[in-house]
Design an enzyme around this catalytic site. Structure first.
Site, mmCIF file in Angstrom:
data_model
loop_
_atom_site.group_PDB
_atom_site.id
_atom_site.type_symbol
_atom_site.label_atom_id
_atom_site.label_comp_id
_atom_site.label_asym_id
_atom_site.label_seq_id
_atom_site.Cartn_x
_atom_site.Cartn_y
_atom_site.Cartn_z
ATOM 1 N N ASN A 122 4.532 -6.726 5.552
ATOM 2 C CA ASN A 122 4.854 -8.041 6.100
ATOM 3 C C ASN A 122 4.044 -9.174 5.492
ATOM 4 O OD1 ASN A 122 6.997 -7.790 8.258
ATOM 5 N ND2 ASN A 122 5.612 -6.149 8.870
ATOM 6 N N TYR A 170 1.016 -6.096 15.287
ATOM 7 C CA TYR A 170 2.146 -5.683 16.119
ATOM 8 C C TYR A 170 1.842 -5.714 17.614
ATOM 9 C CZ TYR A 170 5.581 -4.427 12.606
ATOM 10 O OH TYR A 170 6.529 -4.480 11.609
ATOM 11 N N HIS A 230 0.822 -1.213 0.000
ATOM 12 C CA HIS A 230 0.000 0.000 0.000
ATOM 13 C C HIS A 230 0.856 1.262 0.000
ATOM 14 C CE1 HIS A 230 0.881 0.980 4.202
ATOM 15 N NE2 HIS A 230 0.734 -0.311 4.476
ATOM 16 N N GLY A 231 0.290 2.349 -0.519
ATOM 17 C CA GLY A 231 0.975 3.630 -0.475
ATOM 18 C C GLY A 231 1.184 4.094 0.957
ATOM 19 N N GLU A 260 -1.852 -6.777 7.396
ATOM 20 C CA GLU A 260 -0.492 -6.580 7.898
ATOM 21 C C GLU A 260 -0.238 -7.488 9.102
ATOM 22 O OE1 GLU A 260 2.484 -6.216 7.772
ATOM 23 O OE2 GLU A 260 2.912 -4.059 7.635
#
Length: 230
Positions: A184, A90, A9-10, A87
């Site tokens: 990721n 985290y 993605h940007g 993603e």
């Protein structure tokens, strides 16, 4: 021969503010929108046409896909969204400023959390404002499936079933596929596609908005890899 295009993605608003993002649903920055549109223009210039699109359940990836497809006149193609392309989660780091976190825990510890293949970051609590425990986009999943923290190994384990059930069959059918996802989740796919070692994959950088084009033979062996740029 089939083609697979991967696009991270940007730039997101939290890339810009240097925060750990993970599964938090943040938007593209203005620069990120332009990166996504540029990716679409490069795709069009190289004559790439797709039969199927895949993306995550997160806005920054979805919008990147849509901008890229719109710029390449392919917004109409079939599209599937899946949490398996999200993603890496985290954990309790989500929402924290990366610089502040390094000052608190030390650069080495934060580097291990970010880059180790097997080490998990601290788990997020369900009552944390950046937890996805009560996010309705995951309401159809068993609660234990929604992660509280992930490393790249865990991310690869959840991405691979989607590769095996959807992406690989499309490519074996001769279809051209585009995936807009995250640093990721795409790193995990790249590890598998290129058979990269656990140690070496952690040094692989995925640039925001850069299309990476793989060409496969009929056995899904890579015959060419190209990064599209000006």
């Amino acid at each position: 021969m089939s083609k697979l295009v991967l696009i991270r993605h940007g730039q997101s608003e939290w890339n810009l503010s240097n925060q750990f993002t993970g599964w938090v649903d943040v938007n593209l920055s203005e620069k990120g929108v332009e990166e996504a549109k540029k990716a679409g223009r490069l795709i069009k210039e190289h004559g790439l046409e797709f039969d199927q699109a895949y993306t995550s359940l997160l806005t920054r990836a979805i919008k990147t896909l849509h901008y890229a497809l719109e710029e390449s006149d392919q917004l109409w193609i079939p599209e599937t969204k899946t949490w398996r392309l999200n993603e890496r989660h985290y954990g309790a780091l989500q929402g924290l400023n990366k610089k502040d976190t390094a000052e608190k825990y030390g650069d080495e510890q934060v580097h291990i959390w970010r880059r180790s293949y097997d080490v998990l970051p601290p788990a997020i609590d369900d009552d944390n404002e950046y937890s996805q425990a009560h996010d309705r986009r995951y309401a159809n999943l068993d609660p234990h499936i929604v992660p509280k923290a992930e490393n790249l190994h865990v991310t690869l384990d959840r991405v691979m079933p989607f590769w095996e059930d959807h992406i690989a069959p499309d490519l074996l059918d001769g279809k051209n596929v585009i995936i807009a996802a995250h640093g990721n989740s795409l790193r995990a796919l790249t590890k598998y596609i290129e058979n990269i070692s656990d140690d070496d994959i952690m040094d692989l950088e995925m640039k925001t908005g850069e299309p990476v084009v793989y060409t496969f033979d009929d056995k899904l062996d890579v015959v060419n890899k190209e990064k599209l740029d000006d």
